[in-house]
Motif scaffolding. Structure first.
Motif, PDB file in Angstrom:
ATOM      1  N   GLY A 315      -7.115   0.015  -3.089  1.00 53.58           N
ATOM      2  CA  GLY A 315      -6.574   1.036  -3.788  1.00 53.58           C
ATOM      3  C   GLY A 315      -6.659   0.796  -5.639  1.00 53.58           C
ATOM      4  O   GLY A 315      -6.271   1.506  -6.359  1.00 53.58           O
ATOM      5  N   ARG A 316      -7.728   0.122  -5.867  1.00 48.13           N
ATOM      6  CA  ARG A 316      -7.856  -0.243  -7.216  1.00 48.13           C
ATOM      7  C   ARG A 316      -8.462   1.279  -8.233  1.00 48.13           C
ATOM      8  O   ARG A 316      -8.324   1.191  -9.167  1.00 48.13           O
ATOM      9  N   ARG A 317      -9.161   1.924  -7.311  1.00 52.81           N
ATOM     10  CA  ARG A 317      -9.859   3.128  -7.787  1.00 52.81           C
ATOM     11  C   ARG A 317      -8.885   4.230  -7.617  1.00 52.81           C
ATOM     12  O   ARG A 317      -9.322   5.484  -8.401  1.00 52.81           O
ATOM     13  N   ASP A 318      -7.878   4.361  -7.056  1.00 53.79           N
ATOM     14  CA  ASP A 318      -6.821   5.346  -6.837  1.00 53.79           C
ATOM     15  C   ASP A 318      -5.976   5.451  -8.167  1.00 53.79           C
ATOM     16  O   ASP A 318      -5.460   4.488  -8.812  1.00 53.79           O
ATOM     17  N   GLU A 319      -6.165   6.735  -8.696  1.00 48.27           N
ATOM     18  CA  GLU A 319      -5.423   7.220  -9.898  1.00 48.27           C
ATOM     19  C   GLU A 319      -3.947   7.654  -9.688  1.00 48.27           C
ATOM     20  O   GLU A 319      -3.021   7.856 -10.442  1.00 48.27           O
ATOM     21  N   ARG A 320      -3.894   8.267  -8.441  1.00 51.00           N
ATOM     22  CA  ARG A 320      -2.469   8.851  -8.057  1.00 51.00           C
ATOM     23  C   ARG A 320      -2.386   8.300  -6.472  1.00 51.00           C
ATOM     24  O   ARG A 320      -3.332   8.285  -5.670  1.00 51.00           O
ATOM     25  N   ASN A 321      -0.990   8.211  -5.923  1.00 45.55           N
ATOM     26  CA  ASN A 321      -0.879   7.853  -4.534  1.00 45.55           C
ATOM     27  C   ASN A 321      -1.715   6.913  -4.033  1.00 45.55           C
ATOM     28  O   ASN A 321      -2.414   6.755  -3.126  1.00 45.55           O
ATOM     29  N   VAL A 322      -1.668   5.708  -4.952  1.00 44.34           N
ATOM     30  CA  VAL A 322      -2.256   4.417  -4.822  1.00 44.34           C
ATOM     31  C   VAL A 322      -2.064   3.950  -3.274  1.00 44.34           C
ATOM     32  O   VAL A 322      -0.908   3.855  -2.871  1.00 44.34           O
ATOM     33  N   ARG A 323      -2.970   3.650  -2.551  1.00 40.29           N
ATOM     34  CA  ARG A 323      -2.969   3.367  -1.268  1.00 40.29           C
ATOM     35  C   ARG A 323      -2.505   1.796  -1.272  1.00 40.29           C
ATOM     36  O   ARG A 323      -2.872   0.945  -2.039  1.00 40.29           O
ATOM     37  N   ARG A 324      -1.749   1.199  -0.204  1.00 38.99           N
ATOM     38  CA  ARG A 324      -1.523  -0.213   0.208  1.00 38.99           C
ATOM     39  C   ARG A 324      -2.345  -0.804   0.496  1.00 38.99           C
ATOM     40  O   ARG A 324      -2.576  -2.067   0.297  1.00 38.99           O
ATOM     41  N   GLY A 325      -3.284  -0.206   1.324  1.00 38.15           N
ATOM     42  CA  GLY A 325      -4.520  -1.063   1.624  1.00 38.15           C
ATOM     43  C   GLY A 325      -4.377  -2.112   2.939  1.00 38.15           C
ATOM     44  O   GLY A 325      -4.906  -3.080   3.227  1.00 38.15           O
ATOM     45  N   LEU A 326      -3.251  -1.661   3.480  1.00 40.04           N
ATOM     46  CA  LEU A 326      -3.017  -2.958   4.644  1.00 40.04           C
ATOM     47  C   LEU A 326      -3.415  -2.157   5.926  1.00 40.04           C
ATOM     48  O   LEU A 326      -3.286  -0.837   6.261  1.00 40.04           O
ATOM     49  N   THR A 327      -3.913  -2.830   6.849  1.00 36.32           N
ATOM     50  CA  THR A 327      -4.106  -2.497   8.250  1.00 36.32           C
ATOM     51  C   THR A 327      -3.057  -2.011   9.060  1.00 36.32           C
ATOM     52  O   THR A 327      -1.987  -2.252   8.559  1.00 36.32           O
ATOM     53  N   PRO A 328      -3.094  -0.866   9.878  1.00 30.15           N
ATOM     54  CA  PRO A 328      -1.908  -0.176  10.423  1.00 30.15           C
ATOM     55  C   PRO A 328      -1.328  -1.036  11.459  1.00 30.15           C
ATOM     56  O   PRO A 328      -1.136  -1.163  12.706  1.00 30.15           O
ATOM     57  N   ILE A 329      -0.416  -2.081  10.877  1.00 29.46           N
ATOM     58  CA  ILE A 329       0.166  -3.012  11.506  1.00 29.46           C
ATOM     59  C   ILE A 329       1.141  -2.467  12.773  1.00 29.46           C
ATOM     60  O   ILE A 329       1.110  -2.938  14.096  1.00 29.46           O
ATOM     61  N   ARG A 330       1.900  -1.565  12.487  1.00 28.38           N
ATOM     62  CA  ARG A 330       2.832  -1.050  13.234  1.00 28.38           C
ATOM     63  C   ARG A 330       2.074  -0.238  14.544  1.00 28.38           C
ATOM     64  O   ARG A 330       2.298  -0.491  15.715  1.00 28.38           O
ATOM     65  N   ARG A 331       0.896   0.450  14.322  1.00 27.16           N
ATOM     66  CA  ARG A 331       0.172   1.016  15.412  1.00 27.16           C
ATOM     67  C   ARG A 331      -0.430   0.135  16.208  1.00 27.16           C
ATOM     68  O   ARG A 331      -0.768   0.284  17.505  1.00 27.16           O
ATOM     69  N   LEU A 332      -0.954  -0.877  15.745  1.00 29.96           N
ATOM     70  CA  LEU A 332      -1.488  -1.970  16.550  1.00 29.96           C
ATOM     71  C   LEU A 332      -0.734  -2.822  17.364  1.00 29.96           C
ATOM     72  O   LEU A 332      -1.071  -2.985  18.389  1.00 29.96           O
ATOM     73  N   LEU A 333       0.477  -3.134  16.799  1.00 30.20           N
ATOM     74  CA  LEU A 333       1.386  -3.817  17.696  1.00 30.20           C
ATOM     75  C   LEU A 333       2.183  -2.917  18.913  1.00 30.20           C
ATOM     76  O   LEU A 333       2.124  -3.230  20.033  1.00 30.20           O
ATOM     77  N   ALA A 334       2.114  -1.485  18.558  1.00 32.27           N
ATOM     78  CA  ALA A 334       2.691  -0.656  19.519  1.00 32.27           C
ATOM     79  C   ALA A 334       1.364  -0.640  20.479  1.00 32.27           C
ATOM     80  O   ALA A 334       1.964  -0.323  21.973  1.00 32.27           O
ATOM     81  N   ALA A 335       0.178  -0.666  20.413  1.00 31.23           N
ATOM     82  CA  ALA A 335      -0.713  -0.878  21.376  1.00 31.23           C
ATOM     83  C   ALA A 335      -1.082  -2.302  22.055  1.00 31.23           C
ATOM     84  O   ALA A 335      -1.902  -2.227  22.989  1.00 31.23           O
TER      85      ALA A 335
END
Length: 453
Positions: A315-335
């Motif tokens: 998210g270093r180049r995001d100037e607004r709504n900066v992304r957290r940059g984490l893999t989607p942990i909850r969706r992975l676990l749910a699957a």
């Protein structure tokens, strides 16, 4: 008579007994001593509160394993009453770089991207020696062991810059720390394989020296697919697991995990492959993301989220709504995909902070990944215990009868408090022996002594 150098009891517990003997009787024979010692527990942990349990129980430990759960039975060489505190399996560090830890005093400049971090670390690596790597690795291992980590997978860089110095250092540390932690060593091609001629031969040599598995970094090479093929070929040749740094970017510009999944199923390596970072997965549209997660589940691939590094570099180049940059942990676990949380780096260009305490990662991820419900908090604990153990293919891990007696006694009563309160550790047990004992003393002088004047 003695079955060991001595016996010990901490706090309240079942005393160590000796077999009855009439007054004036002759000394015990060696055969009698041997027969009696086989019936003596190595360790008895009394009044333990286990995950998922309601009432406290006693854990009987012998031969490095839990041999009984319930009321105390039999004498023990050491007895500890843990006072109803929580006892969990030992923490499992699924992904760390001991060889390039603690570089803050020798790297100038700050990394703005993963490529910057690789470049800055490569410069620092030119000054590495086996002794230097060993000294820094030892400092991080001491932190991890004290925090309750009993198993760890360390990626060891093997390339034309550092050659095999890292392997030499890590093999020495693996032997030195064996009484306290199981250390898996991954021969890792951080600098690429095709773009760094000679690396493949060095990987072979590292595996011959005793590396436990092989790892790659396809996003940092000239031919990602061929890079992946080489890693799988080495995994098959030496019959070891494979672990990849993969898809470490804000946008889905690589998605090499698709080829890793294909190769996993082609080679029959299901359950033997892990991927770290995988931040690009979060940038896919929901439907495409779900499809790819299904592929990972079918291939039996474990995912290792590296929250401190990923939050720092994404998210270093995001100037607004900066992304957290984490893999989607909850969706992975749910699957049904096992997800571990791991430290990755400790105080270097990839991650300028770090304590090697896995509980801290659960605390951060609870907020960063929106995992605050009771069920999700339990999943966070699993991400540094059972899920991580599954990814590392640790056998007989857990708190059940027959499991290896690798345990942590926490200064809390409930499992959720590991995440929400970051409790201190009281005891760490490895292979049935107390390896770390913490003492905590707080004097609130303002309460008892008042103030002068």
């Amino acid at each position: 008579m003695s079955c060991a150098a001595g016996t010990r009891r901490l706090r309240i517990g079942t005393p160590v007994h000796q077999p009855p003997r009439e007054a004036g009787a002759a000394a015990f024979s060696c055969a009698e001593i041997s027969s009696y010692c086989r019936r003596v527990l190595d360790l008895l942990l009394g009044n333990c509160r286990l995950p998922g349990g309601s009432a406290p129980v006693d854990l009987a430990i012998a031969g490095g394993r839990i041999v009984g759960i319930g009321p105390a039975r039999g004498p023990a060489r050491e007895t500890v009453d843990v006072g109803g505190h929580l006892v969990t399996p030992g923490l499992v560090e699924a992904h760390i770089h001991l060889d390039k830890a603690l570089l803050g005093d020798r790297v100038s400049g700050s990394a703005e991207t993963a490529a910057d971090a690789i470049r800055l670390t490569a410069i620092a690596k030119r000054g590495f020696t086996a002794a230097d790597i060993e000294a820094r690795g030892r400092r991080v291992l001491d932190l991890a062991v004290a925090a309750g980590t009993t198993a760890m997978r360390a990626h060891v860089e093997v390339d034309p810059i550092v050659h095999l110095a890292g392997m030499e250092a890590m093999l020495a540390l693996k032997r030195e720390y064996a009484p306290a932690i199981d250390l898996q060593l991954c021969a890792f091609a951080q600098e690429g394989i095709l773009q760094a001629p000679g690396t493949e031969a060095l990987l072979v040599r590292a595996l011959e020296m005793g590396a436990d598995l092989v790892g790659g970094c396809p996003y940092n090479d000239t031919d990602a697919r061929r890079h992946i093929e080489i890693v799988f070929a080495l995994a098959r040749e030496f019959d070891v697991d494979a672990d990849f740094h993969v898809d470490f970017s804000d946008e889905p510009e690589h998605l090499h995990v698709r080829e890793i999944a294909r190769q996993t199923m082609r080679t029959g390596w299901q359950g033997r492959v892990a991927v770290g970072h995988l931040t690009e997965l979060a940038a896919l549209p929901a439907e495409e993301q779900g499809t790819l997660i299904g592929v990972l589940a079918a291939a039996g691939i474990g995912v290792i989220s590296l929250p401190l590094t990923d939050l720092y570099l994404m998210g270093r180049r995001d100037e607004r709504n900066v992304r957290r940059g984490l893999t989607p942990i909850r969706r992975l676990l749910a699957a049904g995909v096992p997800v571990a949380l791991a430290s990755n780096n400790v105080r270097n260009p990839f991650t300028p902070i770090g304590t090697a305490d896995l509980a801290h990662l659960t605390f951060v991820t609870a907020v960063a990944a929106h995992m605050g419900t009771p069920d999700l908090v339990r999943q966070l604990v699993a991400a540094v215990t059972t899920h991580a153990a599954r990814i590392l293919n640790l056998r007989d891990y857990g708190c059940a009868e027959g499991s290896r007696a690798d345990l942590v006694v926490w200064d809390c009563d409930r499992l959720d408090e590991i995440v929400t309160a970051l409790p201190a550790r009281r005891l760490v047990v490895k292979a049935g022996r107390v390896t770390v004992e913490h003492e905590r003393r707080v004097i609130e002088r303002w309460r008892v002594g008042g103030t002068d004047g």
